[in-house]
Motif scaffolding. Structure first.
Motif, PDB file in Angstrom:
ATOM      1  N   TRP B  82       1.080  -8.302  15.495  1.00 54.35           N
ATOM      2  CA  TRP B  82       0.783  -8.791  13.665  1.00 54.35           C
ATOM      3  C   TRP B  82      -0.571  -8.230  13.093  1.00 54.35           C
ATOM      4  CZ3 TRP B  82       5.260  -8.793  11.292  1.00 54.35           C
ATOM      5  CH2 TRP B  82       6.364  -9.662  11.874  1.00 54.35           C
ATOM      6  N   ALA B  83      -1.645  -8.273  13.816  1.00 52.97           N
ATOM      7  CA  ALA B  83      -2.538  -7.358  12.554  1.00 52.97           C
ATOM      8  C   ALA B  83      -2.938  -6.501  12.310  1.00 52.97           C
ATOM      9  CB  ALA B  83      -4.186  -8.650  13.390  1.00 52.97           C
ATOM     10  N   ALA B  84      -2.319  -5.509  13.586  1.00 50.69           N
ATOM     11  CA  ALA B  84      -2.376  -4.211  13.355  1.00 50.69           C
ATOM     12  C   ALA B  84      -1.290  -3.663  12.200  1.00 50.69           C
ATOM     13  CB  ALA B  84      -1.856  -3.135  15.333  1.00 50.69           C
ATOM     14  N   VAL B  85       0.155  -4.229  12.356  1.00 52.22           N
ATOM     15  CA  VAL B  85       0.756  -3.804  11.408  1.00 52.22           C
ATOM     16  C   VAL B  85       0.769  -3.685  10.282  1.00 52.22           C
ATOM     17  CG1 VAL B  85       3.498  -4.486  10.818  1.00 52.22           C
ATOM     18  CG2 VAL B  85       3.090  -4.544  13.199  1.00 52.22           C
ATOM     19  N   LEU B  86      -0.307  -4.861   9.932  1.00 55.58           N
ATOM     20  CA  LEU B  86      -0.396  -5.816   8.576  1.00 55.58           C
ATOM     21  C   LEU B  86      -1.264  -4.606   7.758  1.00 55.58           C
ATOM     22  CD1 LEU B  86      -0.606  -9.688   8.319  1.00 55.58           C
ATOM     23  CD2 LEU B  86       0.796  -7.799   7.370  1.00 55.58           C
ATOM     24  N   LEU B  88      -2.044  -1.455   9.289  1.00 52.80           N
ATOM     25  CA  LEU B  88      -1.561  -0.250   8.916  1.00 52.80           C
ATOM     26  C   LEU B  88      -1.157   0.152   6.707  1.00 52.80           C
ATOM     27  CD1 LEU B  88      -1.029   2.239  10.627  1.00 52.80           C
ATOM     28  CD2 LEU B  88       1.421   1.454  11.744  1.00 52.80           C
ATOM     29  N   ALA B  89       0.042  -1.105   7.204  1.00 56.98           N
ATOM     30  CA  ALA B  89       0.515  -1.189   5.825  1.00 56.98           C
ATOM     31  C   ALA B  89      -0.594  -1.339   5.152  1.00 56.98           C
ATOM     32  CB  ALA B  89       1.392  -2.459   6.206  1.00 56.98           C
ATOM     33  N   ALA B  90      -1.369  -2.038   4.825  1.00 58.05           N
ATOM     34  CA  ALA B  90      -2.497  -1.864   3.452  1.00 58.05           C
ATOM     35  C   ALA B  90      -2.763  -0.725   3.539  1.00 58.05           C
ATOM     36  CB  ALA B  90      -3.145  -2.849   3.948  1.00 58.05           C
ATOM     37  N   VAL B  91      -2.831  -0.090   4.825  1.00 60.12           N
ATOM     38  CA  VAL B  91      -4.171   1.494   4.904  1.00 60.12           C
ATOM     39  C   VAL B  91      -2.306   2.541   4.315  1.00 60.12           C
ATOM     40  CG1 VAL B  91      -4.765   4.359   5.519  1.00 60.12           C
ATOM     41  CG2 VAL B  91      -4.869   1.737   6.603  1.00 60.12           C
ATOM     42  N   LEU B  92      -1.360   2.509   4.190  1.00 60.54           N
ATOM     43  CA  LEU B  92      -0.238   3.443   3.824  1.00 60.54           C
ATOM     44  C   LEU B  92       0.769   3.162   2.756  1.00 60.54           C
ATOM     45  CD1 LEU B  92       1.304   4.059   7.699  1.00 60.54           C
ATOM     46  CD2 LEU B  92      -0.338   5.828   6.854  1.00 60.54           C
ATOM     47  N   ILE B  93       0.548   2.195   2.199  1.00 63.26           N
ATOM     48  CA  ILE B  93       1.476   1.357   1.518  1.00 63.26           C
ATOM     49  C   ILE B  93       0.749   1.953  -0.287  1.00 63.26           C
ATOM     50  CG2 ILE B  93       2.418  -0.140  -0.014  1.00 63.26           C
ATOM     51  CD1 ILE B  93       3.367  -1.552   2.324  1.00 63.26           C
ATOM     52  N   PRO B  94      -0.814   1.846   0.194  1.00 63.29           N
ATOM     53  CA  PRO B  94      -0.785   2.126  -1.308  1.00 63.29           C
ATOM     54  C   PRO B  94      -1.599   4.484  -1.166  1.00 63.29           C
ATOM     55  CG  PRO B  94      -2.787   0.677  -0.252  1.00 63.29           C
ATOM     56  CD  PRO B  94      -1.366   0.994   0.463  1.00 63.29           C
ATOM     57  N   LYS B  95      -0.938   4.743  -0.445  1.00 56.47           N
ATOM     58  CA  LYS B  95      -1.360   6.190  -0.161  1.00 56.47           C
ATOM     59  C   LYS B  95      -0.427   7.034  -0.447  1.00 56.47           C
ATOM     60  CE  LYS B  95      -2.641  10.085   3.411  1.00 56.47           C
ATOM     61  NZ  LYS B  95      -2.798   9.893   4.685  1.00 56.47           N
ATOM     62  N   PHE B  96       0.605   5.965  -0.227  1.00 55.81           N
ATOM     63  CA  PHE B  96       2.171   6.174  -0.622  1.00 55.81           C
ATOM     64  C   PHE B  96       2.992   5.992  -1.982  1.00 55.81           C
ATOM     65  CE2 PHE B  96       1.390   7.911   4.233  1.00 55.81           C
ATOM     66  CZ  PHE B  96       2.182   8.879   3.899  1.00 55.81           C
ATOM     67  N   LEU B  97       2.540   5.132  -2.507  1.00 58.05           N
ATOM     68  CA  LEU B  97       2.813   4.728  -2.948  1.00 58.05           C
ATOM     69  C   LEU B  97       3.346   5.275  -4.407  1.00 58.05           C
ATOM     70  CD1 LEU B  97       3.990   1.735  -4.370  1.00 58.05           C
ATOM     71  CD2 LEU B  97       1.881   1.169  -5.380  1.00 58.05           C
ATOM     72  N   PRO B  98       2.324   6.129  -4.803  1.00 56.63           N
ATOM     73  CA  PRO B  98       2.254   7.603  -5.734  1.00 56.63           C
ATOM     74  C   PRO B  98       3.775   7.655  -5.468  1.00 56.63           C
ATOM     75  CG  PRO B  98       0.911   7.529  -5.889  1.00 56.63           C
ATOM     76  CD  PRO B  98       1.424   6.593  -3.701  1.00 56.63           C
ATOM     77  N   ASP B  99       4.316   8.180  -4.624  1.00 58.41           N
ATOM     78  CA  ASP B  99       5.413   8.862  -3.522  1.00 58.41           C
ATOM     79  C   ASP B  99       6.474   8.042  -4.232  1.00 58.41           C
ATOM     80  OD1 ASP B  99       3.316  11.468  -3.748  1.00 58.41           O
ATOM     81  OD2 ASP B  99       3.536  10.767  -1.339  1.00 58.41           O
TER      82      ASP B  99
END
Lengths: 169, 108
Positions: B82-86, B88-99
């Motif tokens: 779960w820590a790994a999933v969270l 990853l989400a914390a890194v990827l979501i801000p990166k792709f949020l504008p798109d």
């Protein structure tokens, strides 16, 4: 070695040892069960510093001595509280096919000093093997031979004298 | 009981046994020895442990064994997952949020 194999190989000898120490089947069965339980618990800690059989028989002897001590304590308490209960506790189980033979043998063994009784009983249970009796009791083979020689000589001497006396009167 | 060969007889000496055929005293002892052997053999030979002694000991051992505490390894692995999933989400979501927002705006 696993417990199943040990139990299969040693349970008869442990029971005989207990019977030779305690002189009564019910008590011997309980003591043998206790010995096997101790073996089960201790098996993981057996490091092979002595042979497996030496280790097993030392556990069995201790279990028998504990049982003998407990029985002596109970008999003493029963005698203080209720003489009838004591007599009942000491009563030998009857009705088995060898009950008469056991009574005859008990009559013979009662004539012997305590230190010889156990050796003699175990010798006849263990198919007259000096080595096995010595190992089971933790005694030198020479001591076992000496005890047996003296015990048999003493018993036969008493029987022969009784015969001569009966024949003479 | 005065025959000097009595001791040898009790020890099973062959010449003493032969002597017993002629000596009444030794003959009586030899018969008594046979009686002792027969009595003790009848009582003790072939005695074996009652059935189920080992099984009962094993059953008692099982009852006395404390319940083993279950391993915490599955919980630790679950936590790491779960820590790994969270992370990853914390890194990827801000990166792709504008798109993602742009895509949603185009669709809307």
């Amino acid at each position: 070695m696993d417990f199943e194999r040990i139990a299969a190989e040693y349970q008869d000898r442990i029971f005989r040892l207990a019977l030779s120490v305690l002189g009564e089947r019910g008590a011997a069965e309980e003591a043998a069960q206790d010995a096997l339980l101790r073996i089960w618990k201790g098996l993981g800690g057996f490091r092979g510093e002595s042979s497996l059989s030496t280790w097993i028989f030392s556990i069995a002897r201790n279990a028998c001595l504990t049982a003998r001590g407990r029985r002596a304590a109970w008999a003493q308490m029963a005698s203080l509280e209720d003489p009838a209960a004591r007599r009942a506790a000491e009563c030998q189980p009857a009705g088995s096919p060898s009950a008469a033979a056991m009574r005859d043998a008990a009559g013979l063994l009662d004539r012997l000093p305590a230190k010889y009784r156990q050796v003699v009983a175990l010798f006849y249970m263990q198919e007259k093997s000096y080595d096995e009796v010595a190992e089971m009791l933790g005694l030198p083979v020479g001591t076992v031979k000496t005890y047996l020689f003296r015990a048999r000589q003493s018993l036969a001497g008493q029987i022969a004298r009784e015969r001569v006396r009966k024949g003479g009167t | 009981m005065a025959c000097p060969r009595l001791k040898e007889l009790a020890a099973g000496d062959a010449t003493a046994i032969a002597h017993a055929a002629r000596c009444e005293e030794c003959h009586a002892l030899l018969e008594a020895l046979a009686e002792v052997d027969a009595t003790l053999d009848a009582a003790f030979a072939g005695i074996s442990a009652p059935l189920g002694v080992a099984a009962r000991a094993r059953a008692i051992a099982h009852r006395q064994m404390p319940l083993r505490r279950p391993s915490v390894l599955p919980e630790v692995l679950d936590f790491i997952g779960w820590a790994a999933v969270l992370t990853l989400a914390a890194v990827l979501i801000p990166k792709f949020l504008p798109d993602i927002q742009a895509l949603l705006a185009r669709l809307g």
